[in-house]
Design an enzyme around this catalytic site. Structure first.
Site, PDB file in Angstrom:
ATOM      1  N   CYS C  83      34.059  22.581 -96.611  1.00 21.13           N
ATOM      2  CA  CYS C  83      34.611  22.358 -97.957  1.00 21.13           C
ATOM      3  C   CYS C  83      33.704  23.016 -98.989  1.00 21.13           C
ATOM      4  O   CYS C  83      34.149  23.684 -99.925  1.00 21.13           O
ATOM      5  CB  CYS C  83      34.682  20.865 -98.275  1.00 21.13           C
ATOM      6  N   CYS C  86      33.827  26.843-100.232  1.00 25.61           N
ATOM      7  CA  CYS C  86      34.746  27.246-101.304  1.00 25.61           C
ATOM      8  C   CYS C  86      34.525  26.425-102.568  1.00 25.61           C
ATOM      9  O   CYS C  86      34.658  26.926-103.674  1.00 25.61           O
ATOM     10  CB  CYS C  86      36.198  27.081-100.872  1.00 25.61           C
ATOM     11  N   HIS C  87      34.239  25.146-102.394  1.00 24.19           N
ATOM     12  CA  HIS C  87      34.266  24.223-103.541  1.00 24.19           C
ATOM     13  C   HIS C  87      32.896  23.834-104.075  1.00 24.19           C
ATOM     14  O   HIS C  87      32.817  23.056-105.024  1.00 24.19           O
ATOM     15  CB  HIS C  87      35.041  22.950-103.166  1.00 24.19           C
ATOM     16  N   CYS C 121      44.232  22.084 -96.883  1.00 21.36           N
ATOM     17  CA  CYS C 121      43.020  22.891 -96.945  1.00 21.36           C
ATOM     18  C   CYS C 121      42.436  23.063 -95.548  1.00 21.36           C
ATOM     19  O   CYS C 121      42.020  24.154 -95.164  1.00 21.36           O
ATOM     20  CB  CYS C 121      41.979  22.214 -97.840  1.00 21.36           C
ATOM     21  N   CYS C 184      60.014  -3.509-105.096  1.00 23.67           N
ATOM     22  CA  CYS C 184      58.627  -3.518-105.601  1.00 23.67           C
ATOM     23  C   CYS C 184      58.595  -4.264-106.933  1.00 23.67           C
ATOM     24  O   CYS C 184      57.718  -5.095-107.194  1.00 23.67           O
ATOM     25  CB  CYS C 184      58.123  -2.097-105.832  1.00 23.67           C
ATOM     26  N   CYS C 187      58.197  -8.208-107.544  1.00 18.52           N
ATOM     27  CA  CYS C 187      56.874  -8.824-107.568  1.00 18.52           C
ATOM     28  C   CYS C 187      56.015  -8.295-108.713  1.00 18.52           C
ATOM     29  O   CYS C 187      55.270  -9.042-109.340  1.00 18.52           O
ATOM     30  CB  CYS C 187      56.129  -8.575-106.260  1.00 18.52           C
ATOM     31  N   HIS C 188      56.091  -6.994-108.957  1.00 20.66           N
ATOM     32  CA  HIS C 188      55.068  -6.373-109.795  1.00 20.66           C
ATOM     33  C   HIS C 188      55.465  -6.115-111.238  1.00 20.66           C
ATOM     34  O   HIS C 188      54.651  -5.646-112.016  1.00 20.66           O
ATOM     35  CB  HIS C 188      54.563  -5.101-109.121  1.00 20.66           C
ATOM     36  N   CYS C 229      53.408  -3.994 -98.045  1.00 21.76           N
ATOM     37  CA  CYS C 229      54.355  -4.615 -98.981  1.00 21.76           C
ATOM     38  C   CYS C 229      55.769  -4.567 -98.401  1.00 21.76           C
ATOM     39  O   CYS C 229      56.496  -5.554 -98.457  1.00 21.76           O
ATOM     40  CB  CYS C 229      54.337  -3.880-100.321  1.00 21.76           C
TER      41      CYS C 229
END
Lengths: 110, 159, 268
Positions: C83, C86-87, C121, C184, C187-188, C229
Site C-alpha cells: 500500500c 503508492c500511498h 486495490c 430499519c 427502530c431507528h 439487524c
C-alpha cells in the site's frame, strides 16, 4: 501457539526518579473459558486462556497476575510501578499450552 | 467506573437506572442457567483456600465497578488498596472472586513495594447480576475484604 | 437538557417494553458527538464503554489497527507492491478518505464501500488476492484507513450517478421485512433512547464502523451489523458487500451527514 496473538504495551518513555508511572497492556487472545459448548457437536470447547502475566523491570519482578477464565477476551491489564532507573520493562504472557508471548519497552529515568 | 456511579449528568444516570429497573426484569425472565454456578459458599471456600482462617476486615479497598454492566462479556474492574507501599508495609496480593460465575476465581494480582500503588484494572466476564468480592492480603498478614454488586443486562440487539 | 418520558411500544410478540429514558443533549466532552438532531451511538453507551473508546490504548480495536499498520508496508501480491509504495504514509494520504465512502466507481457503474475499494486495490494494483469480508486483514485495514479521518465530518455524494443508488438504499431502509415485519426505520427513527426489550435503541449511525462490540468481542463491519439487524427481525440477511447493503450504507452515511468519524468505535 495460539493464532494471531499480539501484545501491546504503553510505558512512558521518560519519567522522574521515584515517580509512580502507569503501565497499560493489551493482548489479542480468545481466552476460551472451557465453559462453552460447540454449537454443532455439543462438545465442550477445551479451556485455552492466558493464565499468567508478569512484568519485570531490569530483570526484577515488580508485578504479576494469575488470570482465570473470567478474564475477558483480548485481556487488558493496567497497573503501576515506581520509576527507579533507566532500563527495560519486560512483559510476559503464558497460556494454557505453555506458549509464551513477550514484549518489552524502554524507559529513561532522569 | 466508580463504585458510586457518577455519570456525566443526572439525565445519563436516570437513563441507566431506567435501564436497570426495566431491562433487568425482562432479562431475568429469559435467562436460562447454562451451567452450575459458583455461589457465595464457593467463594467463601476459595477465600479460605487462599488466606486460611485469617479474619477479614472491612475498609482500605476501593473497588471500582459499574453499577450496571451493559454487556457481561467485558466489564471493566479496577481497585485500589490504601497502603504506603513501603518495604515494611505493602499490599502483597489482591484476589478477585465472582459469586455467580461458573467458577469463583477471577484473578489474583501480586504487588511489591516497587508497585508504588496497589492499584490495577482489567476487564472481566460476568454471567449474570452478582457480587464481586476483593480480598487484599497485606505484608503484615492482615486481610481486608470488599464487595460490590454489579447488575448485568443481556443487551446488544442484533447478531 | 430535557426530560423525555417515553412509552414506546414495539411488539416483538413476546413482550412490550415501556421504559423511561432520557435524551441528553451534548455538553462538554459529549458535545462533539451531537450534530443538530444527530447523535452517535457513543452517546447511548455507558460511561464505562465510552471510556474504552476514549483511550486508544484501552480500545481493543487497535489490536486490528496495529496489524493493518504492518500490512500497509507488506508487498503481498505478484506486483510486489505494498500500500505504502503508492500511498506513502497513511496518516497523510488517507486523511479524509474514509469519511467520503461509499463512492461512485465508474468502472463498475455503481458505488463501492471502503472495504471494496481496498480489495480492488489489492486485486487490480497489487495483483494480490482479495481479503475476505470480516477477515482480520480487511477489518483492520478498513479501520486503519477510516481512522485517519477521525473527527472529520461524514460527507458522501448522493447526487449525479449516485442518486439512483441512494434512492435504493433509502427504499431498503423504509421497507418492512422479515417475520416481524419491521423496517430499519421502525427502530431507528424517533425511537433513539427507547428500550426494545432489554436493548437500548440508538439512531443507528454508521460513523464508528468498523467497531469493537463488547457482544462480538471483536472488530466487526457495518455489514455484519446490518445482517444482525436483519436477522433480529427474522429476515434473511443479504451478503457481505452485497449491492443492497452498499446502497443502504450510502443512505445511512448520508443520514448521519456531519457526524464525526469515530472509527474504531466501541459499543455494547
Amino acid at each position: 501457539m495460539a493464532k494471531n496473538v499480539k501484545p501491546r504495551v504503553k510505558v512512558p518513555k521518560t519519567a522522574a526518579k521515584g515517580e509512580i508511572i502507569e503501565i497499560k497492556t493489551l493482548i489479542s487472545h480468545k481466552m476460551e473459558s472451557g465453559q462453552r459448548k460447540d454449537n454443532k457437536t455439543g462438545e465442550k470447547i477445551p479451556r485455552m486462556i492466558i493464565n499468567k502475566f508478569t512484568c519485570t523491570y531490569n530483570g526484577v519482578e515488580v508485578f504479576s497476575a494469575d488470570w482465570h477464565p473470567a478474564i475477558s477476551t483480548n485481556p487488558y491489564m493496567a497497573f503501576n510501578t515506581v520509576a527507579t532507573e533507566s532500563g527495560t520493562l519486560e512483559f510476559t504472557w503464558v497460556d494454557d499450552e505453555g506458549s509464551t508471548y513477550t514484549k518489552s519497552a524502554k524507559i529513561t529515568v532522569q | 467506573m466508580t463504585q458510586i456511579n457518577t455519570p456525566q449528568d443526572p439525565q445519563r444516570r436516570s437513563l441507566l437506572i431506567g435501564l436497570g429497573a426495566g431491562g433487568l426484569a425482562v432479562v431475568g425472565m429469559t435467562l436460562v442457567p447454562r451451567a452450575v454456578l459458583a455461589n457465595p459458599e464457593d467463594v467463601k471456600m476459595a477465600i479460605e483456600e487462599r488466606i486460611g482462617d485469617a479474619a477479614t476486615m472491612d475498609g482500605r479497598i476501593s473497588l471500582e465497578l459499574p453499577q450496571i454492566a451493559e454487556n457481561g462479556n467485558t466489564v471493566p474492574i479496577a481497585f485500589e488498596v490504601d497502603s504506603p507501599m513501603t518495604e515494611s508495609d505493602y499490599v502483597k496480593v489482591v484476589h478477585i472472586f465472582a459469586e455467580q460465575n461458573p467458577l469463583p476465581d477471577v484473578a489474583s494480582f501480586y504487588f511489591t513495594p516497587r508497585s508504588g500503588k496497589a492499584r490495577a484494572s482489567t476487564r472481566m466476564r460476568m454471567l449474570k447480576t452478582q457480587n464481586i468480592v476483593a480480598v487484599a492480603e497485606m505484608s503484615d498478614g492482615s486481610v481486608y475484604m470488599a464487595k460490590t454488586e454489579v447488575k448485568v443486562t443481556i443487551g446488544g440487539c442484533g447478531g | 437538557m430535557r426530560w423525555r418520558p417515553i412509552a414506546v411500544v414495539l411488539g416483538f410478540g413476546l413482550f412490550i417494553g415501556a421504559y423511561g429514558a432520557v435524551l441528553a443533549q451534548g455538553d462538554g466532552k459529549m458535545a462533539k458527538y451531537f450534530v443538530g438532531d444527530l447523535r452517535t451511538g457513543y452517546t447511548f453507551a455507558t460511561p464505562e464503554t465510552q471510556a474504552i473508546q476514549d483511550d486508544d490504548f484501552a480500545n481493543p480495536a487497535f489490536l486490528w489497527v496495529d496489524y493493518a499498520v504492518e500490512l500497509w508496508e507488506d508487498p503481498s501480491g505478484d506486483a510486489g507492491k505494498a500500500c505504502s509504495d503508492c500511498h506513502g504514509a497513511a496518516e497523510d494520504t488517507m486523511k479524509g478518505v474514509g469519511a467520503r465512502y461509499p463512492v461512485y466507481n465508474a468502472e463498475l457503474g455503481k458505488p463501492i464501500n471502503l472495504e471494496q475499494r481496498i480489495n480492488k486495490c489489492r486485486v487490480d494494483n497489487m495483483q494480490a488476492k482479495a481479503w475476505k469480508y470480516e477477515s482480520r486483514e480487511l477489518l483492520g485495514m478498513t479501520a486503519y484507513v477510516k481512522s485517519q479521518s477521525r473527527g472529520m465530518p461524514v460527507q458522501v455524494q448522493i447526487d449525479g450517478p449516485m442518486a439512483p443508488f441512494y434512492e435504493k438504499g433509502k427504499a431498503f431502509y423504509f421497507q418492512r421485512r422479515g417475520q416481524l415485519d419491521m423496517a430499519c426505520a421502525n427502530c431507528h427513527e424517533g425511537n433513539a433512547g427507547n428500550m426494545i426489550r432489554a436493548n437500548l435503541l440508538s439512531q443507528g449511525q454508521s460513523n464508528g464502523f468498523p467497531l469493537y462490540r463488547l457482544k462480538w468481542q471483536k472488530l466487526g463491519s457495518l455489514h455484519r451489523r446490518f445482517r444482525g439487524c436483519n436477522k433480529q427481525v427474522r429476515a434473511a440477511p443479504y451478503g457481505y458487500g452485497s449491492d443492497e447493503y452498499v446502497n443502504l450504507e450510502l443512505f445511512v452515511a448520508n443520514r448521519g451527514m456531519g457526524l464525526p468519524v469515530e472509527t474504531p468505535g466501541v459499543r455494547m
